[in-house]
Design a protein around this motif. Structure first.
Motif, PDB file in Angstrom:
ATOM      1  N   ILE A 287       0.809  -1.215   0.000  1.00 55.07           N
ATOM      2  CA  ILE A 287       0.000   0.000   0.000  1.00 55.07           C
ATOM      3  C   ILE A 287       0.847   1.271   0.000  1.00 55.07           C
ATOM      4  O   ILE A 287       0.501   2.258  -0.631  1.00 55.07           O
ATOM      5  N   TRP A 288       1.992   1.254   0.666  1.00 57.94           N
ATOM      6  CA  TRP A 288       2.860   2.433   0.667  1.00 57.94           C
ATOM      7  C   TRP A 288       3.317   2.769  -0.748  1.00 57.94           C
ATOM      8  O   TRP A 288       3.397   3.930  -1.134  1.00 57.94           O
TER       9      TRP A 288
ATOM     10  N   ASP B 243       1.768   2.022  -3.650  1.00 59.67           N
ATOM     11  CA  ASP B 243       0.647   2.555  -4.424  1.00 59.67           C
ATOM     12  C   ASP B 243       0.341   3.997  -4.028  1.00 59.67           C
ATOM     13  O   ASP B 243       0.096   4.849  -4.880  1.00 59.67           O
ATOM     14  N   THR B 244       0.357   4.273  -2.740  1.00 61.87           N
ATOM     15  CA  THR B 244       0.081   5.622  -2.245  1.00 61.87           C
ATOM     16  C   THR B 244       1.120   6.612  -2.747  1.00 61.87           C
ATOM     17  O   THR B 244       0.787   7.721  -3.177  1.00 61.87           O
ATOM     18  N   GLN B 245       2.374   6.219  -2.717  1.00 61.14           N
ATOM     19  CA  GLN B 245       3.429   7.106  -3.197  1.00 61.14           C
ATOM     20  C   GLN B 245       3.348   7.313  -4.707  1.00 61.14           C
ATOM     21  O   GLN B 245       3.611   8.411  -5.199  1.00 61.14           O
TER      22      GLN B 245
ATOM     23  N   GLN C 175       0.603   7.413  -6.415  1.00 64.31           N
ATOM     24  CA  GLN C 175      -0.493   8.368  -6.593  1.00 64.31           C
ATOM     25  C   GLN C 175      -0.021   9.797  -6.334  1.00 64.31           C
ATOM     26  O   GLN C 175      -0.396  10.724  -7.052  1.00 64.31           O
ATOM     27  N   GLU C 176       0.809   9.965  -5.307  1.00 62.74           N
ATOM     28  CA  GLU C 176       1.340  11.295  -5.001  1.00 62.74           C
ATOM     29  C   GLU C 176       2.258  11.787  -6.117  1.00 62.74           C
ATOM     30  O   GLU C 176       2.211  12.966  -6.490  1.00 62.74           O
TER      31      GLU C 176
ATOM     32  N   HIS D   4      10.691   8.397  -2.566  1.00 60.84           N
ATOM     33  CA  HIS D   4      10.032   7.168  -3.025  1.00 60.84           C
ATOM     34  C   HIS D   4      11.042   6.149  -3.550  1.00 60.84           C
ATOM     35  O   HIS D   4      11.008   4.981  -3.165  1.00 60.84           O
TER      36      HIS D   4
END
Length: 121
Positions: A8-9, A11-13, A15-16, A44
């Motif tokens: 999840i980290w 994917d979240t990064q 997106q950012e 990242h």
């Protein structure tokens, strides 16, 4: 079985990073957005590379080379700062977004598969 907590980290990064690239393509953006992109990209990539090292990921050299290529592109942009007009920033935003899509859905998917296979062992 997907180990969401392990991915999840990432994917979240991603997106950012896409959000920052969208900001870069907006009229009136400047050196501050490029600097934010450079800092976030480095954060990242460093985290992802450390994770690959911890897992002894066999594709780390190729993956790191791809990261280094992107780092170089961002570094070139950062050197110029506000010298770019809105049309050029939009073009750069599109180019880097496409590169990132190919990276995320290509080389990062291979890493994800490795993580998932490792988690099942």
């Amino acid at each position: 079985m997907r180990k969401t907590s392990e991915l999840i980290w990432q994917d979240t990064q991603h997106q950012e990073l896409f959000a920052i690239l969208d900001d870069l393509g907006r009229a009136g953006s400047g050196a501050d957005v490029i600097k934010r992109l450079q800092l976030y990209t480095e954060t990242h990539f460093t985290l992802e590379e450390r994770y690959m090292e911890m897992l002894n990921y066999p594709g780390i050299a190729v993956h790191r080379k791809a990261h280094d290529d992107f780092r170089e592109e961002i570094s070139l942009l950062a050197r110029e700062g506000d010298a770019f007009d809105d049309d050029f920033r939009k073009l750069v935003s599109t180019y880097l977004s496409e590169w990132l899509k190919l990276h995320v859905f290509g080389i990062d998917k291979k890493l994800e598969e490795f993580i998932l296979q490792s988690a099942c062992k």
